[in-house]
Write an enzyme that holds these catalytic residues in place. Structure first.
Site, mmCIF file in Angstrom:
data_model
loop_
_atom_site.group_PDB
_atom_site.id
_atom_site.type_symbol
_atom_site.label_atom_id
_atom_site.label_comp_id
_atom_site.label_asym_id
_atom_site.label_seq_id
_atom_site.Cartn_x
_atom_site.Cartn_y
_atom_site.Cartn_z
ATOM 1 N N ASP A 136 -135.637 -60.004 13.061
ATOM 2 C CA ASP A 136 -134.974 -60.988 13.914
ATOM 3 C C ASP A 136 -135.568 -62.382 13.760
ATOM 4 O O ASP A 136 -136.733 -62.561 13.453
ATOM 5 C CB ASP A 136 -135.032 -60.556 15.381
ATOM 6 C CG ASP A 136 -136.452 -60.298 15.874
ATOM 7 O OD1 ASP A 136 -137.223 -59.678 15.130
ATOM 8 O OD2 ASP A 136 -136.785 -60.704 17.001
ATOM 9 N N GLU A 137 -134.724 -63.373 13.980
ATOM 10 C CA GLU A 137 -135.091 -64.772 14.181
ATOM 11 C C GLU A 137 -135.864 -65.393 13.016
ATOM 12 O O GLU A 137 -136.787 -66.176 13.219
ATOM 13 C CB GLU A 137 -135.870 -64.928 15.488
ATOM 14 C CG GLU A 137 -135.053 -64.546 16.702
ATOM 15 C CD GLU A 137 -135.758 -64.777 18.018
ATOM 16 O OE1 GLU A 137 -135.068 -65.105 19.013
ATOM 17 O OE2 GLU A 137 -136.995 -64.626 18.081
#
Length: 900
Positions: A546-547
């Site tokens: 993620d991210e």
């Protein structure tokens, strides 16, 4: 004002030094500050969308969307004066909001260090701090600060020699006494924007919410099992359990039987003599045809019960349902006939131990409660930017450096302080699980039919690993250069300037170098060996994903100097995509192995899936960010089974993201942050703790209302984070075939202690379990194209409310006491109250808890005879009466009126 702390707290250290004047004279400025200063932190102005000067200042300072707030740190000198010449010190403080400017002084230089760590350095203009003087430091911070838990403890000072000392008055995991009320300077500071339509929680608003109608007056709650079974029929009156429950569980495997008997003992129901209630367990594996383990049937009679599991898990779950029928207070057992099977194969709970470490004892307690409510996947987030939490044989630096925080600017010994840990290693900022700890956890989980899914988040959220492997590299580069580079995670020639979501500029591993995959392969092999030693093979690998973005490259910023009043100004060279300047990554793109820099995350996912498949691990998982550009999971990923946790808020299109993942050939575990993130606050009250970017309030009832297959219907019964309406459209019915299950998440940025974990997870976990196991009648079937909003009326809200009240009655009257007996420090709710005609009307979100009132001098039990005028504040107690919840202050009641 009565402001009891949200969690059990440590008493603040004495603010006045006990030193004599002679001893004071021996202390330098840093030591005097650490010993004698008290500190307060407070919001000055939250962004309301009307202060043009503030917004312009924020834009020039580089704030996201040119949206900023202001806050103050006050240093109160309760010791001797610190002279102008004593400026050889630096003040360090934690701020989860990026602090951009010091507004009111020019005698300090403000610097952002890493992540949430900032510092102030006195310059030549520093004139000293007199005895009794308060030094007010006003800051411009990015975005907004709406809950008191945004502020962090453990400010510290560093002297000229580099020695760090915590300011003693801030050395606690609690912020009680350290943070002033959010509305201290402005009654609207609790709002995010002027158009914020949330309702601030008060005694009156809670009463309107909780007391809209009474709970059922009958005792059907005695037969309500949580989570609710497929069918249950009451067959007689409850029976007494005078000498406990005796179980003949011959076919049940030994670890599961031992786990059940442990729970029986905790609930004080173990057999103590002749006449114990008799329970017989059978297993008939051929009697039920389902891919989802856990089906059973149960008959509970006056003198005995029979449980038939259709597999080992079903027999175990039948025993848990038997205990769900027990009222531990009266020691009675409801008589019912049950047919039951689980709704989803994945019924999960996620725990982040990377941001703040949490103990093995807490993990085992969570596993006990997961088993009690039939959750079966424990998603274990073992690494993040702020900590590496599992011992890996052969890579000691991961835990020796990456598992510890201290003050070492070189980061050769530890990670820099983050998230209120301060400069020392004696709190939950530091810690890790040994190999033996992890094996014990996996074995303990397996005995309770729970799969442990380890996650090591990469390629972003990986700073702890990056720093640890750089420490290893420096240690070996001269003596063994080939070994030194074997597990290195960065391209040393990559000078890309970026900023992660958590404000790091060095936290991403490089997906373009072979040593990254040597590291991941080593990690897989070692963790797989731990699972084998525990007797529970590793069947799922979660790589995070993620991210992996540069937030400065997003649409909330522009190249400086910019002209858009709604974008922050940032230097153009800081707005590149991650790894843009890595020669290794450029070479991959030029070779055609990767279409563009944007697709390096998916390139990483594909390569790691090969390692996972080669290890014989069948299931590969990620957060949806890590696989969002995968077009066909079956073709692109090497693993047999693949799923993604879909976490985006539903009002931001999280439901559409789930559909996109399913269309890409991935199974979906619904994990939407506005309903299933347990680090969000329970209610819109700044005294509550939690992050709130996705939801300002996630009460147990809100989680209960979640509809995993038709999330669009939630637009009818909920608002967005600003309290405003939103809309969503249902997908085609075949989407449901891809939903593997649901999962609740507890991220721990502001959850520093084990006690806080329990407060945030419970009792919301029981509502999660209800939705994971049972499909309610008010959950609508998918009709492609059907749109839901505040204006539609397709959801049977009467049925939803009745279902909730039945659940809440069982929760309050039965299950909370069981949590007490299990040693779980769940959140005791804050009561609602209203004065009417001289009487105090009260309400709670679930029944069964006693109330106390404060009369100005002491707390005592509330009865119907107590007049409203006598009540200054109100609080509830836990089901066992041993703990008090947070108090709510009552406004002065209006004079009684004459009824006509």
């Amino acid at each position: 004002m009565i402001r009891a702390p949200i969690f059990p707290t440590l008493a603040l250290g004495a603010l006045l030094s006990a030193c004599s004047p002679t001893e004071h004279s021996k202390l330098d400025g840093a030591a005097l500050i650490a010993r004698n200063f008290s500190v307060t932190q407070e919001v000055l102005t939250n962004f309301q969308g009307v202060d043009a000067a503030l917004r312009a200042d924020c834009k020039r300072a580089g704030g996201s969307g040119a949206i900023c707030s202001t806050y103050r740190i006050s240093l109160i000198n309760e010791g001797p004066a610190i002279g102008a010449e004593e400026r050889d010190w630096t003040l360090y403080f934690h701020s989860v909001r990026r602090t951009l400017r010091l507004l009111n002084r020019d005698d300090f230089v403000l610097e952002h260090v890493k992540g949430d760590l900032h510092r102030l350095v006195p310059n030549d203009g520093f004139a000293g701090i007199g005895a009794g003087e308060t030094l007010e430091l006003d800051f411009l911070a990015e975005n907004w600060m709406q809950f008191e838990s945004d502020f962090m403890p453990r400010l510290f000072v560093v002297d000229g020699s580099g020695a760090a000392q915590v300011i003693e008055s801030t050395d606690s995991d609690s912020i009680a006494g350290l943070v002033l009320p959010i509305n201290h300077n402005n009654p609207d500071n609790w709002k995010r924007t002027a158009a914020d339509n949330n309702v601030l929680a008060t005694a009156a608003s809670r009463y309107a919410d909780f007391g809209s109608e009474p709970f059922p007056a009958d005792d059907r709650w005695r037969a309500r099992i949580i989570p609710q079974p497929s069918s249950a029929e009451i067959t007689g009156a409850p029976v007494a359990l005078g000498t406990g429950i005796a179980v003949d569980a011959g076919p049940l495997d030994s670890p599961s039987l031992h786990a059940f008997r442990q729970r029986l003992e905790r609930l004080q129901l173990a057999p103590t003599g002749p006449g114990a209630y008799s329970v017989r367990v059978k297993i008939e594996e051929a009697a039920f045809d389902s891919e989802t383990a856990g089906a059973y049937r149960m008959q509970v009679g006056e003198r005995s019960a029979e449980i038939t599991g259709y597999d080992q898990a079903g027999a175990f779950y039948g025993l848990q349902s038997l205990l769900a029928l027990v009222d531990a207070k009266s020691r009675t057992l409801a008589q019912v006939t049950v047919e039951d099977a689980p709704r989803f194969q994945h019924r999960g709970l996620f725990l982040d131990v990377g941001r703040n470490f949490h103990s093995k004892q807490l993990v085992l307690k969570l596993l006990d409660q997961m088993a009690a409510y039939k959750l079966n996947r424990f998603h274990f987030h073992l690494s993040d930017d702020e900590g590496w939490r599992l011992e890996i044989p052969g890579l000691p630096e991961l835990t020796e450096v990456g598992g510890k925080r201290c003050f070492d600017l070189s980061e050769t010994r530890c990670l820099l302080p983050q998230l209120g840990s301060g400069p020392n290693s004696d709190n939950n900022g530091s810690g890790y699980f040994s190999v033996d700890d992890y094996i014990e956890i996996v074995r303990y989980a397996a005995a309770r039919h729970i799969e442990v899914i380890p996650e090591f988040d990469m390629p972003a959220h990986a700073r702890a690993a990056v720093v640890a492997m750089e420490a290893r590299y420096r240690h070996l580069k001269d003596a063994a250069p080939e070994r030194a580079s074997e597990y290195r995670l960065i391209d040393p020639q990559d000078d890309t300037r970026f900023l992660s979501v958590q404000f790091y500029d060095d936290s991403y591993i490089n997906p373009c170098i072979d040593s990254t995959y040597h590291f991941v392969g080593k990690l897989i092999r070692e963790v797989q060996a731990m699972h084998a030693a525990a007797g529970a093979p590793l069947t799922s690998w979660h790589f995070g994903g993620d991210e992996a973005v540069n937030i400065l490259a997003g649409g909330s910023f522009e190249d400086a100097p910019g002209t858009d009043a709604e974008k922050g100004d940032v230097a153009a060279e800081s707005r590149r995509k991650p790894w843009s300047n890595s020669p290794q990554c450029r070479q991959l793109v030029e070779s055609g192995a990767v279409a563009s820099i944007d697709e390096l995350g998916e390139f990483y996912a594909r390569r790691v899936s090969v390692l996972v498949a080669e290890a014989g691990i069948p299931t590969f998982a990620a957060w949806n960010d890590g696989v969002k550009r995968i077009a066909d999971a079956g073709e692109e990923l090497a693993t047999e089974k693949n799923y993604a946790n879909s976490w985006a808020p539903l009002f931001w299109g999280g439901g559409d993201e789930s559909v996109h993942l399913a269309q890409s050939g991935l199974d979906v575990v619904q994990s939407h942050s506005d309903f299933l993130y347990f680090d969000m606050p329970y209610e819109v009250d700044p005294e509550e703790s939690g992050y709130y970017w996705a939801s300002r309030h996630t009460a147990t009832k809100k989680t209960f209302s979640y509809a995993p297959l038709n999330t669009a219907q939630l637009a009818e019964v909920s608002t967005d984070r600003d309290g405003n309406a939103w809309s969503a459209t249902a997908p085609a019915p075949e989407f449901a075939e891809r939903v593997r299950g649901i999962q609740g998440q507890l991220w721990s940025e502001v959850v520093r202690t084990d006690a806080q974990v329990e407060y945030m997870i419970f009792p919301r976990l029981l509502a999660l379990a209800e939705r994971a196991w049972h499909r309610a009648a008010w959950e609508l079937p998918l009709v492609e194209g059907q749109t839901f909003s505040a204006e539609t009326d397709a959801v049977d809200k009467r049925a939803l409310e009745d279902d909730w009240r039945g659940f809440a009655a069982a929760l309050g009257n039965k299950e909370l006491l069981k949590l007490d007996l299990g040693g779980v420090g769940y959140r005791v709710p804050v009561p609602g109250a209203l004065a009417e005609n001289g009487q105090l009307l009260t309400a709670l979100p679930y029944p069964g808890l006693a109330l106390e009132y404060f009369d100005g001098e002491r707390w005592q039990s509330l009865t119907d005879a107590v007049p409203a005028a006598a009540v200054k504040a109100l609080r509830a107690r836990s089901a066992d009466g041993r703990r008090a919840g947070r108090a709510v202050e009552l406004v002065a009641p209006q004079p009684a009126t004459t009824q006509r």
